[in-house]
Design an enzyme around this catalytic site. Structure first.
Site, short mmCIF file in Angstrom:
data_model
loop_
_atom_site.label_atom_id
_atom_site.label_comp_id
_atom_site.label_asym_id
_atom_site.label_seq_id
_atom_site.Cartn_x
_atom_site.Cartn_y
_atom_site.Cartn_z
N ASP A 12 -5.02 6.30 8.35
CA ASP A 12 -6.23 6.30 7.53
C ASP A 12 -7.42 6.99 8.19
OD1 ASP A 12 -4.82 4.89 5.58
OD2 ASP A 12 -5.35 2.97 6.49
N GLY A 14 -8.35 9.92 7.58
CA GLY A 14 -8.94 10.90 6.65
C GLY A 14 -8.12 12.18 6.67
N LYS A 15 -6.82 12.04 6.95
CA LYS A 15 -5.93 13.20 7.01
C LYS A 15 -5.89 13.94 5.67
CE LYS A 15 -2.59 10.42 8.16
NZ LYS A 15 -3.33 9.17 8.39
N GLY A 39 -1.15 6.63 2.21
CA GLY A 39 -2.13 6.72 1.13
C GLY A 39 -3.18 7.72 1.57
N HIS A 40 -3.09 8.93 1.06
CA HIS A 40 -4.03 9.99 1.45
C HIS A 40 -4.98 10.27 0.28
CE1 HIS A 40 -0.88 11.53 4.56
NE2 HIS A 40 -1.23 10.28 4.75
N ARG A 143 23.46 4.85 9.82
CA ARG A 143 24.37 5.75 9.10
C ARG A 143 24.95 5.11 7.84
NH1 ARG A 143 27.33 6.68 14.62
NH2 ARG A 143 26.67 4.52 14.66
N GLN A 223 0.49 8.34 8.50
CA GLN A 223 0.24 7.32 9.53
C GLN A 223 -0.51 7.94 10.73
OE1 GLN A 223 3.80 7.18 8.14
NE2 GLN A 223 2.70 6.08 6.59
N THR A 299 -3.12 2.18 -0.26
CA THR A 299 -1.80 1.88 -0.78
C THR A 299 -1.71 0.42 -1.21
OG1 THR A 299 -0.79 3.57 0.58
CG2 THR A 299 0.68 1.86 -0.17
N GLY A 301 -4.53 -1.93 -0.90
CA GLY A 301 -5.82 -2.53 -1.22
C GLY A 301 -6.29 -3.56 -0.19
N ARG A 304 -9.22 -3.24 5.65
CA ARG A 304 -8.79 -2.71 6.95
C ARG A 304 -9.59 -3.38 8.06
NH1 ARG A 304 -9.20 3.48 4.72
NH2 ARG A 304 -7.24 3.51 3.58
N LYS A 330 -15.76 10.79 8.73
CA LYS A 330 -16.56 9.59 8.42
C LYS A 330 -17.72 9.35 9.37
CE LYS A 330 -14.27 6.68 5.72
NZ LYS A 330 -13.30 5.78 5.08
N SER A 411 -16.49 15.95 9.28
CA SER A 411 -16.61 15.54 7.88
C SER A 411 -17.76 14.55 7.74
CB SER A 411 -15.28 14.93 7.44
OG SER A 411 -15.40 14.36 6.17
P1 GDP Z 1 -5.58 9.16 5.37
O1 GDP Z 1 -4.53 8.15 5.09
O2 GDP Z 1 -5.66 9.55 6.80
O3 GDP Z 1 -5.47 10.36 4.47
O4 GDP Z 1 -6.96 8.46 5.01
P2 GDP Z 1 -7.28 7.59 3.70
O5 GDP Z 1 -7.36 8.49 2.54
O6 GDP Z 1 -6.35 6.43 3.60
O7 GDP Z 1 -8.68 6.99 4.07
C1 GDP Z 1 -9.80 7.79 4.29
C2 GDP Z 1 -10.87 7.43 3.26
O8 GDP Z 1 -12.12 7.94 3.69
C3 GDP Z 1 -10.65 8.01 1.89
O9 GDP Z 1 -11.14 7.12 0.93
C4 GDP Z 1 -11.46 9.30 1.91
O10 GDP Z 1 -11.92 9.68 0.62
C5 GDP Z 1 -12.63 8.88 2.76
N1 GDP Z 1 -13.23 9.92 3.58
C6 GDP Z 1 -12.63 10.97 4.23
N2 GDP Z 1 -13.53 11.63 4.97
C7 GDP Z 1 -14.70 11.00 4.80
C8 GDP Z 1 -16.01 11.18 5.35
O11 GDP Z 1 -16.28 12.06 6.15
N3 GDP Z 1 -16.99 10.31 4.96
C9 GDP Z 1 -16.74 9.31 4.09
N4 GDP Z 1 -17.74 8.50 3.78
N5 GDP Z 1 -15.52 9.09 3.55
C10 GDP Z 1 -14.53 9.92 3.92
P1 IMO Z 2 -1.63 6.75 6.09
O1 IMO Z 2 -0.70 7.92 5.98
C1 IMO Z 2 -2.48 2.85 7.82
C2 IMO Z 2 0.95 0.31 8.74
C3 IMO Z 2 1.13 -0.96 7.95
C4 IMO Z 2 1.78 -1.84 9.00
C5 IMO Z 2 2.70 -0.87 9.72
C6 IMO Z 2 4.13 -0.87 9.24
O2 IMO Z 2 -2.38 6.46 4.84
O3 IMO Z 2 -2.48 6.86 7.30
P2 IMO Z 2 5.32 0.10 7.06
O4 IMO Z 2 5.10 -0.21 5.62
O5 IMO Z 2 5.11 1.52 7.42
O6 IMO Z 2 6.61 -0.45 7.58
O7 IMO Z 2 4.16 -0.75 7.82
O8 IMO Z 2 2.13 0.41 9.52
N1 IMO Z 2 0.85 1.54 7.93
C7 IMO Z 2 -0.29 2.22 7.74
N2 IMO Z 2 -1.54 1.94 8.14
N3 IMO Z 2 -2.22 3.99 7.16
C8 IMO Z 2 -0.96 4.29 6.78
O9 IMO Z 2 -0.63 5.48 6.25
C9 IMO Z 2 0.07 3.37 7.03
N4 IMO Z 2 1.39 3.33 6.77
C10 IMO Z 2 1.85 2.22 7.33
O10 IMO Z 2 -0.11 -1.47 7.52
O11 IMO Z 2 0.82 -2.29 9.92
MG MG Z 3 -4.31 6.27 4.23
#
Ligand code: GDP
Ligand code: IMO
Ligand code: MG
Length: 422
Positions: A12, A14-15, A39-40, A143, A223, A299, A301, A304, A330, A411
């Site tokens: 999370d 901000g990928k 969840g991106h 396997r 992740q 993903t 809700g 964090r 952020k 960002s």
């Molecule tokens: P990811 O899983 O690494 O793609 O990150 P997530 O999408 O799960 O979480 C990042 C959250 O921060 C999302 O809701 C983005 O819209 C938001 N976000 C990304 N960059 C920025 C930023 O620079 N500032 C703010 N305020 N929000 C951001």
């Molecule tokens: P993105 O791509 C943050 C965490 C889960 C749990 C552990 C194992 O949005 O950054 P799993 O369901 O993978 O077996 O859960 O990994 N986790 C994440 N935490 N961002 C994610 O993906 C995650 N995908 C899994 O919360 O701690």
């Molecule tokens: Mg995410």
């Protein structure tokens, strides 16, 4: 240039936003590991897109997206995501989205086992996303998995499901839980097969063709390094390799295919699920960051866990991934805070250390050592480095010096435009 974008913390970071920006400079975007646990989020004008399985590159016209062999695919989740994207006006046709034949399928029993395992573990639960990720990768490595290519032949698919469900039901019997009907699963997966078939390709050959023809590839990590099965806070990790190695095993592309590695670093740290997190803030500041940064899982809700930036973690990610440059996200969330802290080491057994102990029980004993910074008014929406307040620049430049790498993207908001390129 071919780039790899990966998370340097616990996910999370901000990928999604960074991949969306860099997609402009790529032709093909490939996901290499994880599944719908990811969840991106990408915000474009008034629209918000949350990608789970489909690469974030799908949002830009004319780009081809690939779900690589290292990903575990839940067809149900894929179909739902495709529909949601289409409803938002995104072209998700098979001309621009390919699914690897070699990718493994997430099956209904994987999801059920994921949930059940978590409840059995009780207080020691990992806090998974319950998307069946762990059990699907377990089957892959044991396997006993069923792959996307099996969807291409109805007879083979039925035989494989029947065989696997027979064994799965033995386990169910042992634990006294309800058994699975292979007929029901077969019927369901026949339907999924119809929907998925147009997308299925030998992506190993496809991607190597792209590489050979010098078209630009962007690898999208899910992740983060601290959730890596090998390098993360095991067992509180996911079941794949979000770190650089996963990009090779998860695509079939050689190491020469990656010219540049970019680590995404959030200006503070978050973590979903259980496991050690030395710089966690269980106070009003943690809550402030959670609210201001909208730190609730994309993903699941779930709220964090939030804390200060941990540079031991970022430096570790830079080391294991051979990172070339960084993207800071952020930064605006820290706007208005009087005093900002950054973890620069741990106090462990009375000594200062700069590494992450492998034994989880020992890592849990590490206390953060902080360096303190004066806050700043506003970075929100800044588009040029010069616009940033001096204190924000001090914060950024300290991180760069500590890690030994530069932020080439900063960002300052969730929107595409709220970005500084250096
Ligand atoms: P990811 O899983 O690494 O793609 O990150 P997530 O999408 O799960 O979480 C990042 C959250 O921060 C999302 O809701 C983005 O819209 C938001 N976000 C990304 N960059 C920025 C930023 O620079 N500032 C703010 N305020 N929000 C951001
Ligand atoms: P993105 O791509 C943050 C965490 C889960 C749990 C552990 C194992 O949005 O950054 P799993 O369901 O993978 O077996 O859960 O990994 N986790 C994440 N935490 N961002 C994610 O993906 C995650 N995908 C899994 O919360 O701690
Ligand atoms: Mg995410």
């Amino acid at each position: 240039m071919n780039r790899l974008v990966l998370g340097s913390q616990w996910g999370d970071e901000g990928k999604g936003k960074i991949v969306d920006i860099l997609t402009e400079e790529a032709d093909v975007i490939v996901r290499y590991q994880g599944g719908s646990n990811a969840g991106h989020t990408v915000c474009v004008k008034d629209k918000k897109f949350i990608l789970h399985l489909i690469p974030s590159g799908i949002l830009r016209h004319g780009k081809v997206c690939v779900i690589g062999n290292g990903v575990v695919i839940d067809p149900e989740s894929f179909i739902e995501e495709k529909k949601t994207l289409e409803a938002l006006g995104v072209d998700v046709s098979s001309e621009r989205l390919l699914i690897s034949e070699k990718a493994h399928l997430v099956m209904p029993y994987h999801k059920e086992f994921d949930s059940r395992m978590e409840s059995v573990l009780g207080e020691n639960k990992i806090g998974t996303t319950k998307r069946g990720i762990g059990p699907a990768y377990t089957d892959k490595h044991a396997r006993t998995g069923i792959r996307v290519c099996d969807l291409q032949n109805k007879d083979i698919l039925a035989i494989k499901i029947k065989e696997r469900v027979k064994d799965i039901n033995r386990i169910c019997e042992l634990y006294g839980v309800e058994k699975f009907s292979s007929d029901e699963i077969i019927e369901k997966y026949y339907k999924y097969a119809e929907e998925l078939l147009p997308y299925i390709r030998n992506t190993v050959y496809y991607l190597n063709g792209v590489f050979k023809n010098k078209r630009r590839i962007l690898f999208e990590g899910a992740q983060g390094s601290m959730l890596d099965i090998d390098f993360g806070t095991y067992p509180f990790v996911t079941s794949s390799n979000p770190s650089i190695g996963g990009a090779f095993t998860g695509t079939g592309l050689p190491h020469k295919a990656i010219d540049n590695v970019m680590a995404v670093v959030k200006a503070y740290t978050t973590r979903v699920g259980n496991g050690p997190f030395p710089s966690e803030l269980n106070d009003n500041m943690g809550q402030f960051i959670r609210d201001k940064g909208a730190e609730y899982g994309a993903t699941t809700g779930r709220p964090r866990r939030c804390g200060w930036l941990d540079l031991v973690v970022v430096k570790y990610a830079a080391m294991i991934n051979g990172v070339d440059e960084m993207a800071l996200t952020k930064l605006d969330v820290l706007d208005g805070i009087d005093t900002i802290k950054v973890c620069v080491g741990y106090e462990y057994r009375g000594k200062k250390i700069g590494y992450i102990p492998s034994q989880l029980e020992e890592y849990a004993k590490c206390k953060p050592i902080y360096k303190t910074f004066h806050g700043w008014d506003s970075t929100k929406g800044a588009k040029r480095y010069e616009e940033l307040p001096d204190n924000a620049k001090r914060y950024i430049e300290f991180i760069e010096k500590f890690v030994g790498l530069r932020f080439t993207i900063i960002s300052t908001g969730a929107e595409r435009e709220e970005t500084i390129r250096r």
